[in-house]
Design a protein around this motif. Structure first.
Motif, PDB file in Angstrom:
ATOM      1  N   LEU A 125      10.406 -15.455  -9.064  1.00 54.23           N
ATOM      2  CA  LEU A 125       9.422 -14.548  -8.800  1.00 54.23           C
ATOM      3  C   LEU A 125       8.789 -14.281 -10.201  1.00 54.23           C
ATOM      4  CD1 LEU A 125      10.726 -12.070  -6.166  1.00 54.23           C
ATOM      5  CD2 LEU A 125       9.442 -13.972  -5.771  1.00 54.23           C
ATOM      6  N   SER A 126       7.508 -13.911 -10.097  1.00 54.65           N
ATOM      7  CA  SER A 126       6.780 -13.519 -11.342  1.00 54.65           C
ATOM      8  C   SER A 126       6.266 -11.967 -10.943  1.00 54.65           C
ATOM      9  CB  SER A 126       5.384 -14.300 -11.746  1.00 54.65           C
ATOM     10  OG  SER A 126       4.569 -14.152 -10.403  1.00 54.65           O
ATOM     11  N   HIS A 127       5.305 -11.411 -11.842  1.00 50.12           N
ATOM     12  CA  HIS A 127       4.906 -10.000 -11.846  1.00 50.12           C
ATOM     13  C   HIS A 127       4.700  -9.986 -10.088  1.00 50.12           C
ATOM     14  CE1 HIS A 127       4.895  -6.843 -14.370  1.00 50.12           C
ATOM     15  NE2 HIS A 127       4.004  -6.464 -13.959  1.00 50.12           N
ATOM     16  N   CYS A 128       5.026  -8.613  -9.826  1.00 46.56           N
ATOM     17  CA  CYS A 128       4.300  -7.883  -8.411  1.00 46.56           C
ATOM     18  C   CYS A 128       3.032  -7.308  -8.488  1.00 46.56           C
ATOM     19  CB  CYS A 128       5.489  -7.006  -7.832  1.00 46.56           C
ATOM     20  SG  CYS A 128       7.166  -7.545  -7.694  1.00 46.56           S
ATOM     21  N   LEU A 129       2.085  -7.779  -7.781  1.00 46.56           N
ATOM     22  CA  LEU A 129       0.993  -7.387  -7.993  1.00 46.56           C
ATOM     23  C   LEU A 129       0.696  -5.907  -7.354  1.00 46.56           C
ATOM     24  CD1 LEU A 129      -1.011 -10.556  -6.954  1.00 46.56           C
ATOM     25  CD2 LEU A 129      -0.469  -9.775  -9.100  1.00 46.56           C
ATOM     26  N   ALA A 130      -0.142  -5.289  -7.809  1.00 45.29           N
ATOM     27  CA  ALA A 130      -0.415  -3.790  -7.057  1.00 45.29           C
ATOM     28  C   ALA A 130      -1.274  -3.986  -5.879  1.00 45.29           C
ATOM     29  CB  ALA A 130      -1.413  -3.026  -8.215  1.00 45.29           C
ATOM     30  N   MET A 131      -0.752  -3.046  -5.050  1.00 43.09           N
ATOM     31  CA  MET A 131      -1.742  -3.234  -3.673  1.00 43.09           C
ATOM     32  C   MET A 131      -1.579  -1.838  -2.894  1.00 43.09           C
ATOM     33  SD  MET A 131       1.006  -5.127  -1.176  1.00 43.09           S
ATOM     34  CE  MET A 131       0.783  -6.780  -2.147  1.00 43.09           C
ATOM     35  N   GLU A 132      -2.366  -1.830  -1.925  1.00 43.70           N
ATOM     36  CA  GLU A 132      -2.247  -0.593  -1.217  1.00 43.70           C
ATOM     37  C   GLU A 132      -1.883  -1.059   0.459  1.00 43.70           C
ATOM     38  OE1 GLU A 132      -4.970   3.217   0.898  1.00 43.70           O
ATOM     39  OE2 GLU A 132      -5.825   1.664  -0.586  1.00 43.70           O
ATOM     40  N   GLU A 133      -0.689  -0.827   0.911  1.00 40.51           N
ATOM     41  CA  GLU A 133      -0.253  -1.324   2.125  1.00 40.51           C
ATOM     42  C   GLU A 133       0.830  -0.794   2.471  1.00 40.51           C
ATOM     43  OE1 GLU A 133       0.988  -5.298   4.263  1.00 40.51           O
ATOM     44  OE2 GLU A 133       0.370  -5.561   2.460  1.00 40.51           O
ATOM     45  N   PRO A 134       0.891   0.212   3.774  1.00 43.51           N
ATOM     46  CA  PRO A 134      -0.462   0.464   4.529  1.00 43.51           C
ATOM     47  C   PRO A 134      -1.414   1.499   3.670  1.00 43.51           C
ATOM     48  CG  PRO A 134       1.459   1.596   5.340  1.00 43.51           C
ATOM     49  CD  PRO A 134       2.023   0.748   4.396  1.00 43.51           C
ATOM     50  N   LYS A 135      -2.418   1.910   4.433  1.00 44.00           N
ATOM     51  CA  LYS A 135      -3.193   2.823   3.724  1.00 44.00           C
ATOM     52  C   LYS A 135      -2.570   4.142   3.202  1.00 44.00           C
ATOM     53  CE  LYS A 135      -7.790   5.165   4.300  1.00 44.00           C
ATOM     54  NZ  LYS A 135      -8.915   5.402   5.260  1.00 44.00           N
ATOM     55  N   GLY A 136      -2.771   4.492   2.196  1.00 36.95           N
ATOM     56  CA  GLY A 136      -2.271   5.581   1.348  1.00 36.95           C
ATOM     57  C   GLY A 136      -1.119   5.439   0.640  1.00 36.95           C
ATOM     58  N   TYR A 137      -0.411   4.190   0.864  1.00 34.82           N
ATOM     59  CA  TYR A 137       0.896   3.776  -0.080  1.00 34.82           C
ATOM     60  C   TYR A 137       0.401   2.838  -1.192  1.00 34.82           C
ATOM     61  CZ  TYR A 137       3.562   6.064   3.580  1.00 34.82           C
ATOM     62  OH  TYR A 137       4.003   6.997   4.381  1.00 34.82           O
ATOM     63  N   TYR A 138       0.185   3.343  -2.512  1.00 35.08           N
ATOM     64  CA  TYR A 138      -0.134   2.420  -3.495  1.00 35.08           C
ATOM     65  C   TYR A 138       1.154   2.155  -4.421  1.00 35.08           C
ATOM     66  CZ  TYR A 138      -4.509   4.788  -2.702  1.00 35.08           C
ATOM     67  OH  TYR A 138      -5.879   5.193  -1.839  1.00 35.08           O
ATOM     68  N   TRP A 139       1.202   0.565  -4.230  1.00 31.96           N
ATOM     69  CA  TRP A 139       2.385  -0.070  -4.886  1.00 31.96           C
ATOM     70  C   TRP A 139       2.030  -0.465  -6.547  1.00 31.96           C
ATOM     71  CZ3 TRP A 139       6.575   1.037  -1.975  1.00 31.96           C
ATOM     72  CH2 TRP A 139       6.249   1.301  -0.799  1.00 31.96           C
ATOM     73  N   PRO A 140       2.768  -0.125  -7.317  1.00 31.70           N
ATOM     74  CA  PRO A 140       2.176  -0.495  -8.776  1.00 31.70           C
ATOM     75  C   PRO A 140       2.507  -1.919  -9.138  1.00 31.70           C
ATOM     76  CG  PRO A 140       4.101   0.680  -8.739  1.00 31.70           C
ATOM     77  CD  PRO A 140       4.017   0.726  -7.352  1.00 31.70           C
ATOM     78  N   SER A 141       1.871  -2.326 -10.287  1.00 28.25           N
ATOM     79  CA  SER A 141       2.267  -3.725 -10.689  1.00 28.25           C
ATOM     80  C   SER A 141       3.689  -3.701 -11.457  1.00 28.25           C
ATOM     81  CB  SER A 141       1.036  -4.115 -11.641  1.00 28.25           C
ATOM     82  OG  SER A 141       1.466  -5.565 -12.072  1.00 28.25           O
ATOM     83  N   ILE A 142       4.501  -4.248 -11.170  1.00 30.93           N
ATOM     84  CA  ILE A 142       5.950  -4.035 -11.832  1.00 30.93           C
ATOM     85  C   ILE A 142       6.833  -5.485 -11.695  1.00 30.93           C
ATOM     86  CG2 ILE A 142       6.322  -1.691 -11.228  1.00 30.93           C
ATOM     87  CD1 ILE A 142       7.964  -2.524  -8.813  1.00 30.93           C
ATOM     88  N   GLN A 143       7.717  -5.517 -12.283  1.00 36.69           N
ATOM     89  CA  GLN A 143       8.707  -6.541 -12.343  1.00 36.69           C
ATOM     90  C   GLN A 143       9.225  -6.815 -10.909  1.00 36.69           C
ATOM     91  OE1 GLN A 143       8.044  -8.540 -15.147  1.00 36.69           O
ATOM     92  NE2 GLN A 143      10.087  -9.070 -15.052  1.00 36.69           N
ATOM     93  N   PRO A 144       9.442  -7.780 -10.225  1.00 35.95           N
ATOM     94  CA  PRO A 144      10.284  -7.998  -9.066  1.00 35.95           C
ATOM     95  C   PRO A 144      11.266  -7.029  -9.022  1.00 35.95           C
ATOM     96  CG  PRO A 144       9.823 -10.390  -9.801  1.00 35.95           C
ATOM     97  CD  PRO A 144       9.550  -9.356 -11.054  1.00 35.95           C
ATOM     98  N   SER A 145      11.509  -6.151  -7.702  1.00 37.30           N
ATOM     99  CA  SER A 145      12.383  -5.426  -7.692  1.00 37.30           C
ATOM    100  C   SER A 145      12.252  -4.520  -6.290  1.00 37.30           C
ATOM    101  CB  SER A 145      12.625  -4.368  -8.729  1.00 37.30           C
ATOM    102  OG  SER A 145      11.240  -3.559  -8.709  1.00 37.30           O
ATOM    103  N   GLU A 146      13.027  -3.505  -6.277  1.00 39.69           N
ATOM    104  CA  GLU A 146      12.774  -2.716  -4.966  1.00 39.69           C
ATOM    105  C   GLU A 146      12.049  -1.364  -5.540  1.00 39.69           C
ATOM    106  OE1 GLU A 146      15.047  -0.863  -1.062  1.00 39.69           O
ATOM    107  OE2 GLU A 146      16.245  -1.492  -2.957  1.00 39.69           O
ATOM    108  N   TYR A 147      11.028  -1.007  -5.067  1.00 37.66           N
ATOM    109  CA  TYR A 147      10.353  -0.008  -5.399  1.00 37.66           C
ATOM    110  C   TYR A 147       9.915   1.125  -4.252  1.00 37.66           C
ATOM    111  CZ  TYR A 147       6.879   2.977  -8.050  1.00 37.66           C
ATOM    112  OH  TYR A 147       6.075   4.104  -8.568  1.00 37.66           O
TER     113      TYR A 147
END
Length: 335
Positions: free
Chosen positions: A297-319
């Motif tokens: 895995l490379s860097h995890c991209l930032a995304m919003e999924e589902p609506k209202g849940y914003y996941w940051p761009s981070i190293q592969p891991s559990e967030y």
């Protein structure tokens, strides 16, 4: 005063040592002496080592400037700010005991000396078994040069018999592994398991998790399984699984692996795949591997999924994020 071990450079300058002086027990790092008495569960003037073997684990974190001490089921930390950002270089000389006239060696026996180049937390240390190899120095390494006079036969070496072993299916987490998840290489594996004898799903999950965790123990590569999840519907595997439920039930397993690559040994995904396939026979009766896929895995991209849940761009891991409409609950993304 005594010294249990020391590590020096080519100029015989001590860079790392553990021992006891008038001021108390210490771990010396470069030119910093970190006192450990406050972290040891012993009375004043009492020696920590008696007649029986005791497992002592010391953890230095150069990011926090702290020393962790795990001894007799007790884990404590002491600050040592002067060691922040310090680094111990390689290609030195490790010595058990003392070669200085003014300082004697530890009066006792040393067994199963191991050294790692990453930190471990209290949970991992308290369950550290005898057969976990040090990735920098291990007791079984052939580079040890110990005179025959210093060797002692012993038929009752328990090596921490008071330890409570981790169940094979209980996995480490990135919180357990400290700095390793930040610096290691992350792989995602996808495994499809054939449930030939139609075992209950709960039993399959338990047996497969135990098998996966044990597969990477005592390997030439330091690999940790940090997350396992099971699915009956997931992406490409959803079609395969649903079509096979009636005649041959299958279960999809996803997991994250963390590889400690600080010794610069390359680990390709196909080597991990071969390791899993080779260990197929050790699965429980009625369970067989159908497919194995491994992806670095490379860097995890930032995304919003589902609506209202914003996941940051981070190293592969559990967030983990708190649930928006359920206080006290959380949602997690494993990448």
């Amino acid at each position: 005063d005594w010294t249990a071990f020391s590590y020096s450079n080519a100029s015989f300058t001590q860079l790392l040592s553990f021992g006891k002086a008038k001021s108390g027990y210490f771990l010396s790092i470069s030119d910093s002496k970190c006192l450990l008495n406050n972290a040891l569960p012993v009375k004043e003037k009492e020696d920590i080592f008696a007649e029986s073997f005791e497992q002592l684990c010391l953890v230095w974190n150069n990011s926090l400037g702290s020393i962790g001490v795990n001894f007799k089921r007790n884990y404590e930390t002491v600050p040592c700010d002067s060691t922040i950002s310090k680094v111990i270089p390689g290609n030195g000389k490790l010595l058990l005991g003392s070669n200085q006239n003014e300082i004697v060696s530890l009066k006792g026996d040393i067994y199963n000396f191991r050294l790692w180049n990453f930190t471990m937390n209290a949970k991992i240390l308290s369950n550290l078994s005898c057969n976990v190899k040090g990735n920098v120095v291990d007791w079984q390494n052939d580079f040890w040069n110990i005179p025959n006079l210093a060797l002692k036969a012993e038929s009752n070496l328990s090596c921490g018999s008071y330890l409570i072993p981790l169940p094979a299916a209980e996995l480490a987490s990135c919180a357990d592994l400290g700095t390793l998840c930040q610096d290691g290489i992350i792989y995602r594996i996808s495994v499809v398991i054939q449930n030939i004898l139609r075992h209950p799903e709960v039993k399959v999950q338990s047996k497969v998790a135990e098998w996966l965790n044990s597969t990477f123990q005592n390997w030439n590569y330091t690999v940790y399984v940090v997350n396992i999840s099971f699915h009956l519907s997931a992406g490409e595997d959803k079609i395969k699984v649903k079509r096979s439920l009636e005649d041959e039930p299958r279960l999809v397993l996803w997991a994250l692996l963390v590889y400690n690559a600080t010794n610069n040994t390359n680990l390709e995904g196909k080597i991990i795949q071969q390791k899993l396939l080779k260990n197929n026979e050790s699965l429980d009766e009625g369970l067989r591997l159908h497919t194995v896929n491994v992806r670095q895995l490379s860097h995890c991209l930032a995304m919003e999924e589902p609506k209202g849940y914003y996941w940051p761009s981070i190293q592969p891991s559990e967030y983990v994020l708190p649930c928006l409409d359920k206080p006290g609950f959380s949602a997690s993304r494993t990448w």
